[in-house]
Design an enzyme around this catalytic site. Structure first.
Site, short mmCIF file in Angstrom:
data_model
loop_
_atom_site.label_atom_id
_atom_site.label_comp_id
_atom_site.label_asym_id
_atom_site.label_seq_id
_atom_site.Cartn_x
_atom_site.Cartn_y
_atom_site.Cartn_z
CB CYS A 57 -1.04 0.04 1.20
SG CYS A 57 -2.10 -1.19 1.22
CD GLU A 113 2.44 -1.17 3.36
OE1 GLU A 113 1.37 -2.17 3.90
OE2 GLU A 113 2.16 -0.77 2.08
#
Length: 800
Positions: free
Chosen positions: A434, A436
């Site tokens: 996502c 990260e």
């Protein structure tokens, strides 16, 4: 004709075929895996896993679609989801007859295949990572899991995840280099040393998986050649023969052309998805490692921009074919069947120069043409990002499928360097999943996504003297009940004690999960393709990577800050209600006239997302306590080779805000029981009243340099707002201030009107292509559960 042009006819047809494909459950991998385990339980783990991988690739169905230029399929049909029995089988059997009855994320399975799964299930009883993971948890920690305070099911039911392997090296050297390195290391081992004996199993396993991957490519090469002999169309026949030639070469040999590189990339990426059911297996900085092939082919006349764009579109369509089925409880945390396969473009070179290149633009164009939920597209922003590239990214955003997301070099790179990442590696980071971030090809197997900790539920337990309200179970010692508190300092003391203990329990649960995964599910190909696993003779779970930092995830940050602000102002400053009156209203879910009166006062209190220091400072203060406690712990790879091995915070809560809200009582911010929590670090629904600039300022007050696991911010704007060039330029200016001055970490936009979303609920047949940003990923609106759809509809629609 759209700004980015249209798909070629065959890619358009391929897209239509995939959108119409029924998401089936495939049992081939489950059957082959079960048989391999039965026959090889005496083998060392690494060898058993390698043999499983080889047997699956040798025995699974393969096919080449009539429209495709790229070969490789994950399951027996496109969009079918394999079952990975070694991770969990209990929920599979329990939910077999409900897969097609789900409120969202439906899958279909034949009665024959149901029986196949029932037949193999007895072998896996008390023999899966999920069962071992749950058994490994001490009772004092497992109660947090059982009560939904800490959610970790995804950890013990998934394989290697949140990683991008070293695709650059793989393409440049070919798998033959990995094989040669493993052979040499194996020859050099002194097997009288016990640790070397363990390493020898890993090296032997690497040889098996490399050979299996090459054999898999040759299966497709032979199939393409056979299809070419039967093909009457000369153009298609030539394509199939070229496909056969390429697959007989890569990924074993180095790629020399753009086509060879894309085919090798896809096949290896696919094989990683087949090896284990991890998600967030990402492509990394694709524009950086593929551009040399693209530009060389352009110069030498082997390719045109149009044919390269079609090949990339083909890659995205193949990427979308990959699917994953989760248990219903886990699905609610990952609504929309996301795979989080992230592609990162832009950013900087290791010496700090702008890295945008011709392929960066072409990736934007091809993703815009396909308009799918995969891949997950991220633009790395920095202060010198070219204006024309920024404008193209905004044009993609205008298409309304939630992409691209923006990550900010100006905060992420310094944060990495401060944690011990070498500067040249920090400058090479990519998005992994996502929001990260990690260094592709050098990072451990899970840079984020460990346990989900429910902040508002934790606060309610803190106010209830350590007792979980719904169950009545005392989960830890508190400092007293809220009704007896006489100052706000006592509230913060209760939070301090509880959140530190809950953080400690998160780490215990994480360690249980990682210990079991290390003993049960070595993923050899994924490890081999990450530095320095072959050099160290260790897989990723054993500490083979250069870096290994991880984060836990915190859910409901905005609700937490808003609740504290409401308590402080309404109870201890304005004395508008007593602690007992507030508590009784919460326990009654604001029922009755007095309950509604109290709720209105709570809602009127300062709210995070409006650049109000009163609430923003409380949000930060409560978060700082958690971050301080988390900094005291480390993961199971600590001290075993990698740099790091420690924790940092992360707000990438995916769709966890919906199910964790469903299990949380009414909270002091005025939220009713069962309603979704705020997602990521975004404000609560309708709480942000002063526009996106105020939201940006509130978020900038968080310790973003310490939330390296991702500071997820979702914003929603009406498409009409971006129709005017003036507004688009305002948005770009606002983004540059957010990133350059306020040091924001991340932002992404849903460009869709509330009216469209409401109509899609009533008339889903008219909105088949409607894609929305759920959290750090996009999903088709129609496949989401009603509760998740409502959550997206209720988000604030910003005005630029």
């Amino acid at each position: 004709m759209s700004h980015f042009g249209e798909l070629t006819t065959r890619m358009h047809d391929f897209r239509e075929e995939l959108l119409n494909a029924k998401p089936m459950v495939c049992v081939e991998r489950a059957k082959i895996t079960t048989q391999t385990y039965r026959e090889n339980m005496d083998q060392p783990l690494a060898i058993r896993r390698a043999l499983m991988y080889r047997n699956v690739l040798n025995g699974m169905s393969i096919f080449i679609e009539p429209q495709t230029l790229l070969a490789g399929n994950q399951a027996s049909s496109n969009r079918a989801a394999p079952i990975f029995p070694e991770y969990a089988m209990d929920w599979v059997i329990d939910e077999l007859d409900q897969f097609d009855q789900r409120d969202g994320d439906r899958f279909y399975i034949t009665e024959e295949n149901k029986q196949v799964l029932r037949d193999i299930a007895p072998f896996w009883e008390h023999n899966t990572t999920k069962e071992r993971g749950l058994a490994a948890m001490p009772e004092s920690a497992k109660v947090f899991y059982d009560l939904g305070i800490i959610k970790a099911e995804g950890n013990i039911t998934s394989g290697d995840a949140h990683v991008a392997v070293n695709y650059r090296r793989m393409l440049q050297k070919g798998l033959k280099e990995y094989r040669a390195r493993a052979e040499q290391k194996l020859r050099e081992l002194d097997l009288t040393e016990a640790e070397n004996l363990h390493k020898s199993y890993f090296y032997r396993a690497v040889l098996i998986v490399v050979d299996a991957t090459v054999a898999f490519a040759k299966r497709y090469a032979n199939l393409a050649f056979k299809m070419a002999q039967e093909e009457s169309d000369e153009g298609r026949r030539a394509e199939l023969l070229e496909m056969s030639r390429v697959l007989n070469k890569v990924p074993y040999e180095p790629a020399e052309t753009f086509y060879e590189a894309v085919q090798a990339l896809w096949l290896v990426h696919l094989c990683l998805q087949i090896e284990s059911n991890g998600h967030s297996l990402s492509y990394g900085r694709m524009d950086q490692y593929l551009d040399p092939y693209y530009e060389k082919d352009l110069q030498e006349g082997r390719i045109t921009e149009e044919t390269a764009c079609e090949l990339l579109a083909n890659l995205w369509l193949k990427t979308y074919t990959i699917n994953k089925i989760r248990s219903w409880s886990h699905t609610r945390f990952s609504a929309g069947s996301p795979l989080y396969q992230n592609v990162t473009v832009g950013g900087q070179t290791p010496d700090g120069k702008d890295a945008v290149n011709p392929l960066s633009f072409l990736i934007l164009r091809s993703v815009a043409q396909t308009r799918l939920t995969q891949p997950n597209l991220t633009v790395r922003y920095h202060k010198n990002l070219p204006a024309d590239f920024m404008q193209e990214a905004i044009e993609v955003m205008r298409l309304g499928f939630g992409m691209p997301a923006f990550n900010n070099d100006e905060i992420i790179i310094p944060s990495f360097i401060a944690k011990g990442v070498k500067p040249e590696d920090a400058y090479d980071y990519s998005a992994i999943g996502c929001v990260e971030v990690a260094v592709p090809g050098k990072w451990g197997y899970r840079c984020t996504g460990m346990s989900f900790l429910n902040f508002p539920k934790s606060l309610m337990i803190a106010l209830n003297d350590g007792v979980d309200i719904e169950s009545g179970i005392k989960v830890c010692e508190g400092v007293g009940h809220f009704k007896d508190m006489t100052s706000f300092d006592q509230v913060m003391a209760a939070w301090d004690k509880i959140i530190r203990e809950f953080t400690r329990q998160c780490v215990i649960i994480d360690n249980c999960c990682d210990t079991v995964l290390e003993k049960d599910t070595a993923d050899i190909l994924c490890s081999a393709l990450c530095d320095d696993c072959i050099e160290r003779g260790l897989n990723l779970k054993e500490g083979g990577a250069v870096y290994d930092f991880i984060s836990d995830l915190q859910v409901g940050i905005a609700n937490q800050g808003d609740s504290l602000a409401a308590i402080k102002k309404c109870v201890f400053e304005d004395h508008a209600m007593t602690p007992a009156q507030l508590w009784d209203a919460l326990m009654n879910n604001f029922a009755g006239e007095e309950g509604e009166h109290i709720r209105k006062l709570l809602i009127a209190a300062p709210k995070y997302g409006n650049d109000d220091d009163y609430v923003d400072s409380l949000t930060r203060a409560s978060y700082d306590i958690y971050i301080d406690e988390l900094s005291h712990y480390h993961n199971t790879r600590y001290g075993r080779g990698p740099i790091g091995g420690v924790y940092y915070a992360g707000t990438s809560s995916i769709s966890a805000n919906v199910p964790q809200g469903a299990g949380t009582t009414a909270t002091p911010d005025g939220r009713k029981a069962g309603e979704p929590l705020a997602e990521g670090c975004s404000p609560s629904h309708a709480a942000d009243k002063h526009g996106p600039t105020a939201v940006f300022k509130s978020i900038s007050k968080l310790p973003t340099d310490k939330i390296t696991g991702g500071v997820l911010l979702n914003q929603k704007v009406n498409p009409q707002m971006l129709e005017k060039e003036e507004n688009r330029q305002k948005l770009i200016a606002m983004l540059r201030v957010f990133f350059d001055t306020l040091h924001g970490f991340h932002v992404q936009f849903n460009v869709v009107s509330r009216e469209t979303l409401k109509d899609a609920q009533v008339h889903p047949e008219n909105h088949r292509d409607l894609i929305v940003r759920v959290a750090g990923y996009s999903a088709f609106f129609n496949v989401l559960s009603r509760q998740t759809q409502d959550d997206i509809i209720e988000r604030t629609e910003q005005v630029i």
